[in-house]
Design an enzyme around this catalytic site. Structure first.
Site, PDB file in Angstrom:
ATOM      1  N   ARG A  20     -21.367 -49.495 -57.381  1.00  0.00           N
ATOM      2  CA  ARG A  20     -20.787 -49.543 -56.033  1.00  0.00           C
ATOM      3  C   ARG A  20     -20.564 -48.118 -55.515  1.00  0.00           C
ATOM      4  NH1 ARG A  20     -21.997 -54.007 -56.890  1.00  0.00           N
ATOM      5  NH2 ARG A  20     -20.900 -55.962 -56.474  1.00  0.00           N
ATOM      6  N   ASN A  32      -1.137 -59.726 -36.029  1.00  0.00           N
ATOM      7  CA  ASN A  32      -0.398 -60.992 -36.184  1.00  0.00           C
ATOM      8  C   ASN A  32       0.277 -61.093 -37.555  1.00  0.00           C
ATOM      9  OD1 ASN A  32      -2.460 -61.540 -37.930  1.00  0.00           O
ATOM     10  ND2 ASN A  32      -3.088 -63.478 -36.995  1.00  0.00           N
ATOM     11  N   LEU A  33       0.184 -60.033 -38.330  1.00  0.00           N
ATOM     12  CA  LEU A  33       0.824 -59.948 -39.659  1.00  0.00           C
ATOM     13  C   LEU A  33       0.377 -61.084 -40.595  1.00  0.00           C
ATOM     14  CD1 LEU A  33       4.469 -58.775 -38.773  1.00  0.00           C
ATOM     15  CD2 LEU A  33       2.486 -57.393 -39.409  1.00  0.00           C
ATOM     16  N   ILE A  86      -6.176 -50.661 -44.290  1.00  0.00           N
ATOM     17  CA  ILE A  86      -6.858 -49.490 -43.710  1.00  0.00           C
ATOM     18  C   ILE A  86      -6.150 -49.069 -42.414  1.00  0.00           C
ATOM     19  CG2 ILE A  86      -9.045 -48.602 -42.785  1.00  0.00           C
ATOM     20  CD1 ILE A  86     -10.478 -50.689 -44.600  1.00  0.00           C
ATOM     21  N   ALA A 137      -8.659 -55.538 -36.567  1.00  0.00           N
ATOM     22  CA  ALA A 137      -8.083 -56.851 -36.884  1.00  0.00           C
ATOM     23  C   ALA A 137      -9.192 -57.819 -37.256  1.00  0.00           C
ATOM     24  CB  ALA A 137      -7.301 -57.385 -35.690  1.00  0.00           C
ATOM     25  N   GLY A 195     -23.433 -64.927 -57.133  1.00  0.00           N
ATOM     26  CA  GLY A 195     -23.701 -64.215 -55.867  1.00  0.00           C
ATOM     27  C   GLY A 195     -23.345 -62.730 -55.911  1.00  0.00           C
ATOM     28  N   TYR A 210     -18.454 -64.286 -43.225  1.00  0.00           N
ATOM     29  CA  TYR A 210     -17.840 -62.983 -42.919  1.00  0.00           C
ATOM     30  C   TYR A 210     -18.902 -61.972 -42.474  1.00  0.00           C
ATOM     31  CZ  TYR A 210     -15.562 -58.468 -43.911  1.00  0.00           C
ATOM     32  OH  TYR A 210     -15.062 -57.180 -43.829  1.00  0.00           O
ATOM     33  N   VAL A 219     -11.884 -54.477 -56.485  1.00  0.00           N
ATOM     34  CA  VAL A 219     -11.763 -54.293 -57.933  1.00  0.00           C
ATOM     35  C   VAL A 219     -10.860 -53.107 -58.281  1.00  0.00           C
ATOM     36  CG1 VAL A 219     -13.879 -52.903 -58.153  1.00  0.00           C
ATOM     37  CG2 VAL A 219     -13.084 -54.243 -60.087  1.00  0.00           C
TER      38      VAL A 219
HETATM   39  P1  NAD Z   1      -6.328 -56.185 -44.027  1.00  0.00           P
HETATM   40  O1  NAD Z   1      -6.352 -57.670 -44.208  1.00  0.00           O
HETATM   41  O2  NAD Z   1      -5.326 -55.403 -44.774  1.00  0.00           O
HETATM   42  O3  NAD Z   1      -6.209 -55.833 -42.471  1.00  0.00           O
HETATM   43  C1  NAD Z   1      -6.570 -56.703 -41.422  1.00  0.00           C
HETATM   44  C2  NAD Z   1      -5.416 -56.725 -40.415  1.00  0.00           C
HETATM   45  O4  NAD Z   1      -5.765 -57.581 -39.324  1.00  0.00           O
HETATM   46  C3  NAD Z   1      -4.116 -57.282 -41.012  1.00  0.00           C
HETATM   47  O5  NAD Z   1      -3.037 -56.443 -40.679  1.00  0.00           O
HETATM   48  C4  NAD Z   1      -3.968 -58.657 -40.368  1.00  0.00           C
HETATM   49  O6  NAD Z   1      -2.624 -59.066 -40.256  1.00  0.00           O
HETATM   50  C5  NAD Z   1      -4.650 -58.423 -39.026  1.00  0.00           C
HETATM   51  N1  NAD Z   1      -5.166 -59.650 -38.403  1.00  0.00           N
HETATM   52  C6  NAD Z   1      -5.913 -60.622 -38.995  1.00  0.00           C
HETATM   53  N2  NAD Z   1      -6.187 -61.598 -38.118  1.00  0.00           N
HETATM   54  C7  NAD Z   1      -5.617 -61.239 -36.934  1.00  0.00           C
HETATM   55  C8  NAD Z   1      -5.524 -61.833 -35.650  1.00  0.00           C
HETATM   56  N3  NAD Z   1      -6.097 -63.029 -35.399  1.00  0.00           N
HETATM   57  N4  NAD Z   1      -4.849 -61.197 -34.680  1.00  0.00           N
HETATM   58  C9  NAD Z   1      -4.251 -59.990 -34.920  1.00  0.00           C
HETATM   59  N5  NAD Z   1      -4.293 -59.385 -36.113  1.00  0.00           N
HETATM   60  C10 NAD Z   1      -4.959 -59.987 -37.113  1.00  0.00           C
HETATM   61  O7  NAD Z   1      -7.793 -55.676 -44.355  1.00  0.00           O
HETATM   62  P2  NAD Z   1      -8.398 -54.192 -44.419  1.00  0.00           P
HETATM   63  O8  NAD Z   1      -9.036 -54.051 -45.748  1.00  0.00           O
HETATM   64  O9  NAD Z   1      -7.408 -53.192 -43.947  1.00  0.00           O
HETATM   65  O10 NAD Z   1      -9.576 -54.320 -43.338  1.00  0.00           O
HETATM   66  C11 NAD Z   1      -9.539 -53.704 -42.059  1.00  0.00           C
HETATM   67  C12 NAD Z   1     -10.896 -53.888 -41.387  1.00  0.00           C
HETATM   68  O11 NAD Z   1     -11.917 -53.264 -42.173  1.00  0.00           O
HETATM   69  C13 NAD Z   1     -11.313 -55.367 -41.258  1.00  0.00           C
HETATM   70  O12 NAD Z   1     -11.996 -55.525 -40.029  1.00  0.00           O
HETATM   71  C14 NAD Z   1     -12.263 -55.560 -42.428  1.00  0.00           C
HETATM   72  O13 NAD Z   1     -13.168 -56.603 -42.183  1.00  0.00           O
HETATM   73  C15 NAD Z   1     -12.953 -54.193 -42.476  1.00  0.00           C
HETATM   74  N6  NAD Z   1     -13.520 -53.867 -43.799  1.00  0.00           N
HETATM   75  C16 NAD Z   1     -12.719 -53.657 -44.893  1.00  0.00           C
HETATM   76  C17 NAD Z   1     -13.315 -53.310 -46.115  1.00  0.00           C
HETATM   77  C18 NAD Z   1     -12.499 -53.041 -47.358  1.00  0.00           C
HETATM   78  O14 NAD Z   1     -13.090 -52.663 -48.389  1.00  0.00           O
HETATM   79  N7  NAD Z   1     -11.188 -53.172 -47.328  1.00  0.00           N
HETATM   80  C19 NAD Z   1     -14.705 -53.196 -46.218  1.00  0.00           C
HETATM   81  C20 NAD Z   1     -15.480 -53.431 -45.082  1.00  0.00           C
HETATM   82  C21 NAD Z   1     -14.883 -53.727 -43.857  1.00  0.00           C
HETATM   83  C1  UD2 Z   2     -17.500 -56.360 -51.509  1.00  0.00           C
HETATM   84  C2  UD2 Z   2     -16.391 -56.927 -50.647  1.00  0.00           C
HETATM   85  C3  UD2 Z   2     -16.736 -58.308 -50.255  1.00  0.00           C
HETATM   86  C4  UD2 Z   2     -18.112 -58.348 -49.589  1.00  0.00           C
HETATM   87  C5  UD2 Z   2     -19.151 -57.764 -50.534  1.00  0.00           C
HETATM   88  C6  UD2 Z   2     -20.492 -57.673 -49.816  1.00  0.00           C
HETATM   89  C7  UD2 Z   2     -14.215 -56.014 -51.213  1.00  0.00           C
HETATM   90  C8  UD2 Z   2     -12.938 -56.239 -51.932  1.00  0.00           C
HETATM   91  N1  UD2 Z   2     -15.138 -56.970 -51.376  1.00  0.00           N
HETATM   92  O1  UD2 Z   2     -17.573 -57.122 -52.700  1.00  0.00           O
HETATM   93  O2  UD2 Z   2     -15.745 -58.748 -49.353  1.00  0.00           O
HETATM   94  O3  UD2 Z   2     -18.067 -57.620 -48.391  1.00  0.00           O
HETATM   95  O4  UD2 Z   2     -18.767 -56.432 -50.879  1.00  0.00           O
HETATM   96  O5  UD2 Z   2     -21.408 -57.087 -50.643  1.00  0.00           O
HETATM   97  O6  UD2 Z   2     -14.404 -55.056 -50.481  1.00  0.00           O
HETATM   98  N2  UD2 Z   2     -14.976 -57.287 -60.538  1.00  0.00           N
HETATM   99  C9  UD2 Z   2     -14.570 -57.410 -61.855  1.00  0.00           C
HETATM  100  N3  UD2 Z   2     -13.282 -57.779 -62.107  1.00  0.00           N
HETATM  101  C10 UD2 Z   2     -12.379 -58.049 -61.110  1.00  0.00           C
HETATM  102  C11 UD2 Z   2     -12.803 -57.914 -59.764  1.00  0.00           C
HETATM  103  C12 UD2 Z   2     -14.115 -57.536 -59.519  1.00  0.00           C
HETATM  104  O7  UD2 Z   2     -15.357 -57.184 -62.787  1.00  0.00           O
HETATM  105  O8  UD2 Z   2     -11.217 -58.377 -61.405  1.00  0.00           O
HETATM  106  C13 UD2 Z   2     -16.364 -56.873 -60.260  1.00  0.00           C
HETATM  107  C14 UD2 Z   2     -17.083 -57.795 -59.297  1.00  0.00           C
HETATM  108  O9  UD2 Z   2     -17.684 -58.882 -59.981  1.00  0.00           O
HETATM  109  C15 UD2 Z   2     -18.108 -56.836 -58.675  1.00  0.00           C
HETATM  110  C16 UD2 Z   2     -17.387 -55.481 -58.676  1.00  0.00           C
HETATM  111  O10 UD2 Z   2     -16.312 -55.606 -59.608  1.00  0.00           O
HETATM  112  O11 UD2 Z   2     -19.253 -56.753 -59.444  1.00  0.00           O
HETATM  113  C17 UD2 Z   2     -16.826 -55.106 -57.324  1.00  0.00           C
HETATM  114  O12 UD2 Z   2     -16.071 -56.210 -56.847  1.00  0.00           O
HETATM  115  P1  UD2 Z   2     -15.282 -56.203 -55.440  1.00  0.00           P
HETATM  116  O13 UD2 Z   2     -14.822 -57.598 -55.214  1.00  0.00           O
HETATM  117  O14 UD2 Z   2     -14.291 -55.121 -55.418  1.00  0.00           O
HETATM  118  O15 UD2 Z   2     -16.372 -55.783 -54.374  1.00  0.00           O
HETATM  119  P2  UD2 Z   2     -17.828 -56.354 -54.039  1.00  0.00           P
HETATM  120  O16 UD2 Z   2     -18.684 -55.154 -53.789  1.00  0.00           O
HETATM  121  O17 UD2 Z   2     -18.299 -57.339 -55.022  1.00  0.00           O
END
Ligand code: NAD
Ligand code: UD2
Length: 319
Positions: A216, A34-35, A15, A78, A277, A147, A191
């Site tokens: 979702r 921190n990559l 993101i 991060a 879950g 988390y 997913v």
């Molecule tokens: P991502 O893992 O791609 O990005 C997280 C970034 O944080 C990475 O670049 C990683 O290297 C960096 N990072 C991790 N630990 C660190 C540390 N100790 N110091 C410095 N950098 C660090 O994940 P994302 O999906 O891009 O998520 C971005 C934010 O959005 C996160 O806070 C995540 O919890 C939140 N979020 C994501 C989703 C989603 O669906 N992807 C949903 C809800 C919330």
């Molecule tokens: C999301 C978050 C999770 C947590 C959760 C809280 C992501 C990736 N995951 O889980 O971190 O915050 O919300 O509610 O954002 N599925 C399949 N096949 C696959 C993978 C997934 O059927 O190969 C199903 C899975 O069982 C679920 C749905 O697809 O019913 C969505 O799965 P997900 O992991 O993308 O996201 P979610 O909402 O379960």
């Protein structure tokens, strides 16, 4: 005129990379990462971009960056973003997701008089498995994983610093985000990243957990960026928390049908037991962020088409 400077922690992530791209249109951007899961290749080469390798769970790294720059906006993304990783190692996750957030807040507090907004990336995971729908910002909070617990604690800290120290701050709870550069490698990856991979790969098989009726609210990453910037710029957002989602809800079966039409391909899939879950339905009420002027520009169909096209092009280029 000199451009304002913006800090994006976690800017090399999925993101974060999209947010940085958008911010570079108007700002000087400092990425602090921190990559651990992020990649330099998620970031463009741009004269207004500075990359700083550092760890938010090391206070000295955080202090140094705030000593060297005066920020107009901070986007704190991060985090250990994997729920599975947080269950495997809660303490290590906590050091980044909680302690790291407090270090950043303590440093940002010293710039409270000039910082226009601190925006924290929280998650729908704070709502947990409590079944009332749609999820509003006032809905019951019931996180069920390390988390989700840390995300709620961290967003509460952010809002408390706003009240206690006059830090202009807000938090955003993302629902299921998807789009280019999302990592499909883990079985716990989003997913739609797994599905996109399967759609672009002839021999691939998709594992469907449960009967596909789970619902979702999938939000395209560009719309998340729009929401974050809107929250940053708005005065009414101060000390508030906002859902960022699409406002659309789809079952997994519907998603697969839409994707098969887009890719013009029948998906090969196998059925598996529902995941332990797994939440049956999760979708958001986005009235609050809409009142700031937000709307999701990408329907699921549009977002999936863009994501599929991106993947197809990259495959051709061998990436
Ligand atoms: P991502 O893992 O791609 O990005 C997280 C970034 O944080 C990475 O670049 C990683 O290297 C960096 N990072 C991790 N630990 C660190 C540390 N100790 N110091 C410095 N950098 C660090 O994940 P994302 O999906 O891009 O998520 C971005 C934010 O959005 C996160 O806070 C995540 O919890 C939140 N979020 C994501 C989703 C989603 O669906 N992807 C949903 C809800 C919330
Ligand atoms: C999301 C978050 C999770 C947590 C959760 C809280 C992501 C990736 N995951 O889980 O971190 O915050 O919300 O509610 O954002 N599925 C399949 N096949 C696959 C993978 C997934 O059927 O190969 C199903 C899975 O069982 C679920 C749905 O697809 O019913 C969505 O799965 P997900 O992991 O993308 O996201 P979610 O909402 O379960």
């Amino acid at each position: 005129m000199k451009k304002k400077t913006v800090l994006v922690t976690g800017g090399a992530g999925f993101i974060g990379g999209h947010l940085v791209e958008r911010l570079l249109q108007n700002y000087h951007v400092v990425v602090f990462d921190n990559l651990s899961t992020g990649k330099r290749t998620n970031l463009p080469n741009h004269p207004d971009l500075e990359f700083i390798l550092g760890d938010i769970s090391r206070e000295i790294d955080v202090l140094t960056i705030f000593e060297n720059y005066q920020f107009s906006y901070v986007f704190h993304l991060a985090a250990v973003a994997s729920v599975a990783a947080s269950i495997e190692d809660p303490l290590l996750t906590h050091q980044t997701n909680m302690d790291g957030t407090i270090y950043i807040l303590n440093a940002a507090k010293k710039q409270a008089s000039t910082l226009q907004k601190f925006v924290f990336a929280s998650s729908a995971a704070v709502y947990g498995s409590e079944p009332t729908l749609p999820k509003r910002e006032t809905s019951a909070i019931a996180p069920i994983t390390p988390y989700g617990i840390d995300k709620y604690a961290a967003e509460s800290y952010v809002l408390a610093y706003s009240h206690l120290f006059g830090l202009k701050a807000s938090a955003a709870r993302f629902f299921n985000v998807y789009g280019p550069r999302q990592n499909p490698q883990s079985p716990y990856s989003g997913v739609l990243s797994i599905l996109t991979n399967c759609m672009g790969d002839e021999g691939a098989n998709f594992q469907l957990y449960g009967d596909g009726s789970q619902v979702r609210d999938f939000v395209y990453v560009e719309d998340v960026v729009t929401g974050l910037i809107l929250i940053a710029k708005s005065e009414e957002s101060q000390s508030e928390v906002f859902n960022i989602a699409s406002g659309e809800r789809h079952s997994l079966i519907e998603v697969i049908e839409i994707y098969e039409l887009i890719a013009d391909k029948k998906l090969s899939l196998t059925h598996h037991e529902e995941r332990a879950g797994d939440i049956h339905q999760s979708y958001a009420d986005i009235t609050k962020i809409k009142n700031l002027g937000y709307h999701a520009s990408n329907t699921l169909k549009m977002g999936l088409s863009k994501y599929h096209e991106y993947n197809r092009k990259n495959k051709k280029l061998g990436r």
